[in-house]
Design a protein around this motif. Sequence first.
Motif, PDB file in Angstrom:
ATOM      1  N   ASP A 141       2.861   8.346  -1.956  1.00  0.00           N
ATOM      2  CA  ASP A 141       1.424   8.335  -2.234  1.00  0.00           C
ATOM      3  C   ASP A 141       1.019   9.012  -3.541  1.00  0.00           C
ATOM      4  O   ASP A 141       0.613   8.354  -4.493  1.00  0.00           O
ATOM      5  CB  ASP A 141       0.673   8.974  -1.054  1.00  0.00           C
ATOM      6  CG  ASP A 141      -0.822   8.821  -1.169  1.00  0.00           C
ATOM      7  OD1 ASP A 141      -1.266   7.700  -1.486  1.00  0.00           O
ATOM      8  OD2 ASP A 141      -1.551   9.802  -0.985  1.00  0.00           O
ATOM      9  N   ILE A 177       1.725   7.886  -7.176  1.00  0.00           N
ATOM     10  CA  ILE A 177       1.542   6.453  -7.447  1.00  0.00           C
ATOM     11  C   ILE A 177       0.070   6.071  -7.472  1.00  0.00           C
ATOM     12  O   ILE A 177      -0.688   6.471  -6.591  1.00  0.00           O
ATOM     13  CB  ILE A 177       2.303   5.641  -6.368  1.00  0.00           C
ATOM     14  CG1 ILE A 177       3.797   5.841  -6.625  1.00  0.00           C
ATOM     15  CG2 ILE A 177       1.938   4.169  -6.384  1.00  0.00           C
ATOM     16  CD1 ILE A 177       4.622   5.628  -5.424  1.00  0.00           C
ATOM     17  N   LYS A 200      -4.280   8.452  -9.624  1.00  0.00           N
ATOM     18  CA  LYS A 200      -5.330   9.450  -9.326  1.00  0.00           C
ATOM     19  C   LYS A 200      -4.818  10.822  -9.745  1.00  0.00           C
ATOM     20  O   LYS A 200      -3.684  11.191  -9.446  1.00  0.00           O
ATOM     21  CB  LYS A 200      -5.630   9.496  -7.835  1.00  0.00           C
ATOM     22  CG  LYS A 200      -6.649   8.482  -7.370  1.00  0.00           C
ATOM     23  CD  LYS A 200      -7.004   8.768  -5.916  1.00  0.00           C
ATOM     24  CE  LYS A 200      -8.003   7.752  -5.400  1.00  0.00           C
ATOM     25  NZ  LYS A 200      -8.291   7.959  -3.963  1.00  0.00           N
ATOM     26  N   LYS A 217       0.602   6.228   7.399  1.00  0.00           N
ATOM     27  CA  LYS A 217      -0.717   5.699   7.019  1.00  0.00           C
ATOM     28  C   LYS A 217      -0.609   4.265   6.478  1.00  0.00           C
ATOM     29  O   LYS A 217      -1.420   3.401   6.828  1.00  0.00           O
ATOM     30  CB  LYS A 217      -1.363   6.600   5.959  1.00  0.00           C
ATOM     31  CG  LYS A 217      -2.742   6.147   5.521  1.00  0.00           C
ATOM     32  CD  LYS A 217      -3.194   6.854   4.245  1.00  0.00           C
ATOM     33  CE  LYS A 217      -2.527   6.269   3.020  1.00  0.00           C
ATOM     34  NZ  LYS A 217      -2.881   6.964   1.769  1.00  0.00           N
ATOM     35  N   LYS A 260       0.903   0.119  -1.332  1.00  0.00           N
ATOM     36  CA  LYS A 260       0.004   0.878  -2.213  1.00  0.00           C
ATOM     37  C   LYS A 260      -0.140   0.179  -3.565  1.00  0.00           C
ATOM     38  O   LYS A 260      -1.247   0.066  -4.097  1.00  0.00           O
ATOM     39  CB  LYS A 260       0.503   2.319  -2.395  1.00  0.00           C
ATOM     40  CG  LYS A 260      -0.389   3.091  -3.367  1.00  0.00           C
ATOM     41  CD  LYS A 260      -0.456   4.557  -3.155  1.00  0.00           C
ATOM     42  CE  LYS A 260      -1.556   5.141  -4.052  1.00  0.00           C
ATOM     43  NZ  LYS A 260      -1.692   6.553  -3.971  1.00  0.00           N
ATOM     44  N   GLU A 319     -10.879   2.365  -7.417  1.00  0.00           N
ATOM     45  CA  GLU A 319     -11.451   2.595  -6.082  1.00  0.00           C
ATOM     46  C   GLU A 319     -12.940   2.252  -6.016  1.00  0.00           C
ATOM     47  O   GLU A 319     -13.771   3.057  -5.617  1.00  0.00           O
ATOM     48  CB  GLU A 319     -11.226   4.050  -5.646  1.00  0.00           C
ATOM     49  CG  GLU A 319     -11.407   4.227  -4.140  1.00  0.00           C
ATOM     50  CD  GLU A 319     -11.073   5.632  -3.661  1.00  0.00           C
ATOM     51  OE1 GLU A 319      -9.939   6.069  -3.872  1.00  0.00           O
ATOM     52  OE2 GLU A 319     -11.969   6.258  -3.083  1.00  0.00           O
ATOM     53  N   ARG A 324      -9.559  -0.208  -2.505  1.00  0.00           N
ATOM     54  CA  ARG A 324      -8.663   0.956  -2.547  1.00  0.00           C
ATOM     55  C   ARG A 324      -9.085   2.031  -1.544  1.00  0.00           C
ATOM     56  O   ARG A 324      -8.281   2.880  -1.178  1.00  0.00           O
ATOM     57  CB  ARG A 324      -8.602   1.518  -3.977  1.00  0.00           C
ATOM     58  CG  ARG A 324      -7.605   2.656  -4.081  1.00  0.00           C
ATOM     59  CD  ARG A 324      -7.295   3.059  -5.512  1.00  0.00           C
ATOM     60  NE  ARG A 324      -6.363   4.173  -5.535  1.00  0.00           N
ATOM     61  CZ  ARG A 324      -5.719   4.591  -6.603  1.00  0.00           C
ATOM     62  NH1 ARG A 324      -5.902   3.971  -7.761  1.00  0.00           N
ATOM     63  NH2 ARG A 324      -4.898   5.619  -6.545  1.00  0.00           N
ATOM     64  N   LEU A 357      -6.956   3.279   1.362  1.00  0.00           N
ATOM     65  CA  LEU A 357      -5.878   4.274   1.207  1.00  0.00           C
ATOM     66  C   LEU A 357      -6.356   5.672   1.606  1.00  0.00           C
ATOM     67  O   LEU A 357      -5.556   6.590   1.739  1.00  0.00           O
ATOM     68  CB  LEU A 357      -5.360   4.299  -0.225  1.00  0.00           C
ATOM     69  CG  LEU A 357      -4.729   3.005  -0.754  1.00  0.00           C
ATOM     70  CD1 LEU A 357      -4.346   3.161  -2.221  1.00  0.00           C
ATOM     71  CD2 LEU A 357      -3.496   2.643   0.064  1.00  0.00           C
ATOM     72  N   ASN A 358      -7.666   5.818   1.755  1.00  0.00           N
ATOM     73  CA  ASN A 358      -8.206   7.124   2.168  1.00  0.00           C
ATOM     74  C   ASN A 358      -8.295   7.243   3.690  1.00  0.00           C
ATOM     75  O   ASN A 358      -8.893   8.194   4.199  1.00  0.00           O
ATOM     76  CB  ASN A 358      -9.608   7.339   1.581  1.00  0.00           C
ATOM     77  CG  ASN A 358      -9.572   7.385   0.070  1.00  0.00           C
ATOM     78  OD1 ASN A 358      -8.578   7.828  -0.513  1.00  0.00           O
ATOM     79  ND2 ASN A 358     -10.635   6.919  -0.578  1.00  0.00           N
TER      80      ASN A 358
HETATM   81  N1  GLY Z   1      -4.193   8.688  -2.113  1.00  0.00           N
HETATM   82  C1  GLY Z   1      -5.071   7.601  -2.076  1.00  0.00           C
HETATM   83  C2  GLY Z   1      -5.109   6.814  -3.333  1.00  0.00           C
HETATM   84  O1  GLY Z   1      -4.273   6.986  -4.213  1.00  0.00           O
HETATM   85  O2  GLY Z   1      -6.005   6.027  -3.492  1.00  0.00           O
END
Ligand code: GLY
Length: 349
Positions: A124, A127, A130, A175, A214, A224, A228, A231-232
Amino acid sequence: MNRIRINSAEGRSLLILGGTVDDIMPLLPGKGLFIITDTNVRKLYGNSFPGGEVLSGEAGEGSKTMQTVEGLCRKLLDAGADRSSFILGFGGGVVCDIAGMVASVYMRGVRHAFVSTTLLSQVDASIGGKTGVNLGEYKNIIGTFRQPEFVLCDHSMLRTLPDEEFRSGMGELFKHGIIRDRNLFFDISASAEKLEERDPAVLGDLILRAVRIKAAVVRRDPLEKGMRRILNFGHTFGHVLETHHRIPHGLAVAQGMIIAGELSVWKGEMPHAELRLMQVALENAGMIGGYPLPAGVTSMIARDKKSESGSVNFVLLNSVGKAVTRKLSITELQAFVNYYTEKDSQSQQ
Ligand code: GLY
């Protein structure tokens, strides 16, 4: 070794899974290399660092502050780093968040990449571009999006990971299955023993499948704006639990995923049997503990970056393997928190 590319409107990133530091030597500059790491990683892997000047700080979430970013920028300046310099973050999630942030603001941005050393960062944190630091108890409230040029995930480094950190990474691994790939979820659940032994072939396969998920999401929505957000999943409650109980990120996300699963059932989005599947799998993986939600959770969430004008963008489930995003009003969220807290306190008695 597997190579995955993220080519998006916001930048390109090459993910190298299952390789070693030798594989990134051709991608590094001949001069101007600065390695940002922490003292633990330096002790374990300092001998594998690919040259360059090493800047190391304290390990742990407490280092994710603007003071750390400022201190590192000062050290870079003192060491003569300029716009042509290259930053290599070498470590886990905290190192990647900080090194990425420094690379995106130092002299308005310099080239950067990561060697990702923990399960959490390999599936996570390293990658997707963020970066971020915390503002008091609010996680990642200051940050940027900036794709690393490449990320090396050397799975052999996971052998030295303490059990608690490994389990934390398992939260983020689960996740990806829970939000997008039911088979991955079942395969992770069925591999508990092999994962416990850090079997490299099993780990390599599961990490690759999670990273493919991902990468596909980030390619479509690097900043995001919409998709995206999935992913949260588990992070809204997870961040509150992580800060309040001072537990590792992935464990907090695991608890947060169960609460978000409860919310999905409460909202009529998901059958209860699906929640049970998640509960059993995460319990068997040793990831569910008694961490109650603290008082004031709703107002903390209202100040989280996932909230917008009186409502919160929440990731819910229709089933294991299918996440959906929904807007929840703060009033509705408070009603759920009241229901959940009551139910949780009864089950603790
Ligand atoms: N950890 C969530 C993201 O990279 O969007």
